[in-house]
Each structure stands twice: as structure tokens, then as C-alpha cells.
Design a protein around this motif. Structure first.
Motif, PDB file in Angstrom:
ATOM      1  N   GLU A 166       0.736  -1.071  -0.112  1.00 23.65           N
ATOM      2  CA  GLU A 166       0.108   0.144   0.020  1.00 23.65           C
ATOM      3  C   GLU A 166       0.917   1.497  -0.087  1.00 23.65           C
ATOM      4  O   GLU A 166       0.685   2.026  -0.767  1.00 23.65           O
ATOM      5  N   ASP A 175      -2.228   2.838  -8.680  1.00 23.56           N
ATOM      6  CA  ASP A 175      -3.378   2.475  -8.122  1.00 23.56           C
ATOM      7  C   ASP A 175      -3.186   0.910  -7.259  1.00 23.56           C
ATOM      8  O   ASP A 175      -2.678   0.023  -7.728  1.00 23.56           O
ATOM      9  N   GLU A 177      -5.339  -0.919  -5.780  1.00 24.98           N
ATOM     10  CA  GLU A 177      -6.250  -2.308  -6.362  1.00 24.98           C
ATOM     11  C   GLU A 177      -5.736  -2.841  -7.549  1.00 24.98           C
ATOM     12  O   GLU A 177      -5.928  -4.290  -7.823  1.00 24.98           O
ATOM     13  N   SER A 178      -4.912  -2.258  -8.556  1.00 30.47           N
ATOM     14  CA  SER A 178      -4.383  -3.054  -9.591  1.00 30.47           C
ATOM     15  C   SER A 178      -2.976  -3.732  -9.303  1.00 30.47           C
ATOM     16  O   SER A 178      -2.739  -4.728 -10.231  1.00 30.47           O
ATOM     17  N   LYS A 180      -2.496  -5.478  -5.983  1.00 26.17           N
ATOM     18  CA  LYS A 180      -2.683  -6.562  -5.035  1.00 26.17           C
ATOM     19  C   LYS A 180      -3.244  -7.716  -5.748  1.00 26.17           C
ATOM     20  O   LYS A 180      -3.944  -7.623  -6.491  1.00 26.17           O
TER      21      LYS A 180
END
Length: 180
Positions: A166, A175, A177-178, A180
Motif C-alpha cells: 500500500e 492504483d 487495487e491494480s 494487489k
């Protein structure tokens, strides 16, 4: 965690990087991550730091170990020559240069504990700190599943990422989310 994906996405960004007309160190165009460390190199580094590394950091170190190019700081008014500095640390090369920074954080540990407590992170059993980039440090706990990153400027300490991945996404404007 997909450190190879973070490497690929961030290096693509670095290929397109431009130097902004503002003060402060910036990543130069074409910067790449240095290769990671092998098992023996990581063991030696853990011995230097004096503690075992968190799982996330071990995974990261196997893939990535600082940038191959120093950051650049320009004078947007054009009065001073550019400055270059390695802000993304490479180990073991930068270990001894960062000892004073680590000692300062250890001396100001009450500020670190307050920032962790205010963020809901149990600050008991801190084993140490690993500088990552500029004034950002990984907090190392007895619990190797934790990997929060703090930003420390004197006694002004905040949580900059709840996890190592993070943090890097936030630092590099990727980003989360892209990745993890």
C-alpha cells in the motif's frame, strides 16, 4: 503480493517520467529498480539490522532493492544547479549512511507509538525500523505479518501506509487495487 507487477507498472511510469518545475527530489526518466537480494545477502542484512524482516519486506527484497538512478532536485527559478540523491535506498549500500536516521527514530519512539496507536495499530513489540525512501520507514514488529510504513520528519510522524505494498503504491502514485 505481486512485487513483479509493481516493478513492471512502476518502471513503465518511470519511462514516461518528466521533471516538474518545482522544488523537491523527483524520480528521473528511465529509472529502474535494482535486482533483489539472494537468501545469503538477506540473512547478512538482517544481521546488520539486528532483527528478522517482515514477510512482505522479504518478498520485496527478493525482487527489488532500491532504484538504479538517483532522484533529481531542480531549482525551478534556475539559480542553482540540479542536486542528485539516492532517496530510494539500496541495501546493504545505504545501511551505514542511514544509521543516524534510525537512531533518531529510536530516540523519538514515543511519537512513533502515538502515531501507531492513533491509527489503531498495536505498537507493542516494535523491533526496529528500515528506511525505504526519503523519510519513510518500515516499522518492524515481532509479528512478521505486519508491515506499516511511517513518514517521519523530526517528531512529526504519520502512518503513510498500512502495509508495504500500500505504501509503495501511494509513494509512486499507482492504483493499489491494480497491484494487489
Amino acid at each position: 503480493m505481486d512485487w513483479e507487477k509493481l516493478k513492471k507498472v512502476s518502471e513503465k511510469k518511470f519511462q514516461e517520467a518528466t521533471i516538474g518545475e518545482y522544488w523537491g527530489f523527483q524520480i528521473q526518466k528511465g529509472t529502474k529498480w535494482n535486482n533483489g537480494l539472494n537468501h545469503k545477502e538477506i540473512e547478512k542484512l538482517e544481521a546488520l539490522f539486528g532483527f528478522k524482516f517482515p514477510n512482505d519486506y522479504l518478498e520485496m527484497l527478493r525482487q527489488l532493492n532500491g532504484f538504479d538512478t538517483p532522484n533529481i532536485s531542480i531549482d525551478p527559478e534556475g539559480n542553482e544547479s540540479p542536486e542528485y540523491h539516492r532517496n530510494c535506498y539500496k541495501y546493504p549500500d545505504d545501511f551505514y549512511n542511514l544509521k543516524e536516521f534510525i537512531n533518531q527514530i529510536n530516540n523519538d519512539i514515543s511519537f512513533v507509538e502515538k502515531a501507531l496507536k492513533d491509527s489503531g495499530i498495536n505498537y507493542n513489540k516494535i523491533e526496529g525500523f528500515i528506511p525505504l525512501y526519503g523519510h519513510r520507514l518500515l516499522v518492524v514488529f515481532n509479528d512478521k505479518l505486519l508491515s506499516p510504513v511511517i513518514s517521519a520528519w523530526g517528531n512529526d510522524i504519520i502512518i503513510y501506509g498500512g502495509s508495504l505494498l500500500e505504501y509503495w503504491c501511494k509513494e509512486l502514485y499507482i492504483d493499489f487495487e491494480s497491484i494487489k
